[in-house]
Design an enzyme around this catalytic site. Structure first.
Site, mmCIF file in Angstrom:
data_model
loop_
_atom_site.group_PDB
_atom_site.id
_atom_site.type_symbol
_atom_site.label_atom_id
_atom_site.label_comp_id
_atom_site.label_asym_id
_atom_site.label_seq_id
_atom_site.Cartn_x
_atom_site.Cartn_y
_atom_site.Cartn_z
ATOM 1 N N ARG A 242 0.959 -0.942 -0.224
ATOM 2 C CA ARG A 242 0.031 0.077 -0.126
ATOM 3 C C ARG A 242 0.685 1.085 0.031
ATOM 4 O O ARG A 242 1.771 1.120 0.742
ATOM 5 C CB ARG A 242 -1.011 0.236 1.196
ATOM 6 C CG ARG A 242 -2.508 -1.303 0.901
ATOM 7 C CD ARG A 242 -3.011 -0.321 0.443
ATOM 8 N NE ARG A 242 -4.638 -1.301 0.323
ATOM 9 C CZ ARG A 242 -4.384 -2.507 -0.736
ATOM 10 N NH1 ARG A 242 -3.207 -2.809 -1.524
ATOM 11 N NH2 ARG A 242 -5.568 -3.167 -0.820
ATOM 12 N N GLU A 271 -4.119 6.749 -5.104
ATOM 13 C CA GLU A 271 -4.176 6.114 -6.630
ATOM 14 C C GLU A 271 -5.516 6.454 -7.532
ATOM 15 O O GLU A 271 -6.702 6.822 -7.254
ATOM 16 C CB GLU A 271 -4.078 4.818 -7.078
ATOM 17 C CG GLU A 271 -2.836 4.179 -5.793
ATOM 18 C CD GLU A 271 -2.738 2.425 -5.937
ATOM 19 O OE1 GLU A 271 -3.385 1.844 -5.934
ATOM 20 O OE2 GLU A 271 -1.490 1.984 -5.286
ATOM 21 N N HIS A 290 0.305 -0.081 -9.603
ATOM 22 C CA HIS A 290 -0.466 -1.317 -8.980
ATOM 23 C C HIS A 290 -1.201 -2.417 -9.696
ATOM 24 O O HIS A 290 -2.448 -2.627 -10.247
ATOM 25 C CB HIS A 290 -1.907 -0.295 -8.322
ATOM 26 C CG HIS A 290 -2.554 -1.659 -7.278
ATOM 27 N ND1 HIS A 290 -2.760 -1.036 -5.996
ATOM 28 C CD2 HIS A 290 -2.256 -2.456 -6.841
ATOM 29 C CE1 HIS A 290 -2.807 -1.367 -5.080
ATOM 30 N NE2 HIS A 290 -2.673 -2.656 -5.010
#
Length: 324
Positions: A242, A271, A290
């Site tokens: 994270r 994000e 990601h």
């Protein structure tokens, strides 16, 4: 499952949106009514009537819990759960579940971790960029290209994914240390050749530090300016967990000052990251959007695990991987 149950599938656009949500909805039998949205605010009626919310990185806030009087379960389609308001869930006695025990993401997150580590060690990004621009950069890069073999890898969080990373590190002949709130079983430590140390020692002694901890109030900015300062100037930081585990401004400061050799990042806070994020232009970084949990194979495993847990709950079985 005898009665019609309402499921709200919230899948954020940056992880597939309606397309991914439609594929997930197709896994439910006909006696479940599935509404696919990209935000829990999108369809107030569907939220009000939902018995279950399945969320793929879509925030589920206190306001959403208040607007969903029929809600019985929140199922995260991920190992993480930081985007769900756990206090609001507890106040309503609504269990929040992950897919942790399914190990759906462990293979690719471990592979992505090593992809980033290898790209940093071999200077692949600057080498590719230079060569594509007609610059034979070997004389300039060769002094900074390194091996993984013989280096110390510090794993912050030796859980399911951290263990997969350690297994690969052992195959690369790396020394392995780890930190976390609990020690791994002695047989796991012996099999991996891993040694548990305090976080500060891990940071001082590791050549590579990779983060595999959940994001909680206790772990937010776990690597702040003070802890980043403990790292050797030849060390690399990798984060596939994270983004908020690292103070991003402090990391940019360290990279720009040459206090770290580099960083490999697959996750950001928020994000997608804003164009103004300094890390996007910091020296010696390898970045990916990601992607560590989104291979074709992984997405299938994630969807199946999330849906299976919900279906078992509908059948009266206790939900798995409850985090609140």
């Amino acid at each position: 499952m005898n009665e019609l149950r309402n499921v709200l599938a919230v899948v954020s656009p940056h992880v597939g949106g309606r397309t991914a949500g439609a594929a997930l909805a197709g896994l439910f039998p006909g006696r479940a009514r599935v509404t696919v949205v990209e935000s829990a605010d999108e369809d107030p009626a569907a939220l009000r009537d939902a018995h279950v919310v399945i969320t793929g990185l879509g925030p589920v806030t206190a306001a959403h819990f208040a607007a969903a009087p029929a809600l019985e379960l929140v199922q995260c389609a991920s190992h993480g759960y930081d985007y769900v308001d756990l206090d609001a869930a507890r106040a309503r006695s609504v269990p929040v579940c992950t897919i942790g025990s399914s190990t759906a993401e462990r293979q690719n997150v471990a592979e992505q971790t090593f992809a980033l580590m290898l790209a940093l060690a071999k200077r692949l990004v600057p080498a590719h960029t230079a060569l594509a621009e007609g610059d034979w950069a070997l004389p300039r890069l060769q002094s900074s290209i390194t091996e993984l073999s013989g280096k110390t890898l510090g794993i912050v969080g030796l859980g399911t994914i951290g263990t997969e990373v350690a297994r690969r590190a052992a195959a690369f002949d790396m020394r392995i240390v780890y930190s976390g709130p609990e020690a791994a079983p002695p047989e796991t430590e012996a099999r991996l050749g891993a040694r548990r140390v305090e976080l500060e020692e891990l940071l001082r002694t590791s050549d590579y530090v990779t983060l595999h901890a959940p994001l909680t109030d206790a772990t937010r900015h776990l690597l702040d300016a003070a802890r980043l300062a403990l790292l050797k100037p030849t060390a690399f930081v990798v984060n596939t967990a994270r983004g908020a585990l690292i103070d991003q401004e402090a990391l940019a400061d360290a990279l720009e000052a040459g206090a770290l050799a580099g960083a490999g990042l697959d996750v950001f806070d928020p994000e997608p990251p804003p164009a103004s994020l300094r890390l996007l232009r910091a020296p010696n970084v390898v970045l990916s959007p990601h992607v560590a949990g989104v291979t074709r194979e992984t997405l299938v495993r994630i969807a199946l695990a999330a849906v299976q847990n919900v279906l078992e709950y509908f059948e009266g079985k206790p939900p798995r991987d409850v985090v609140s």
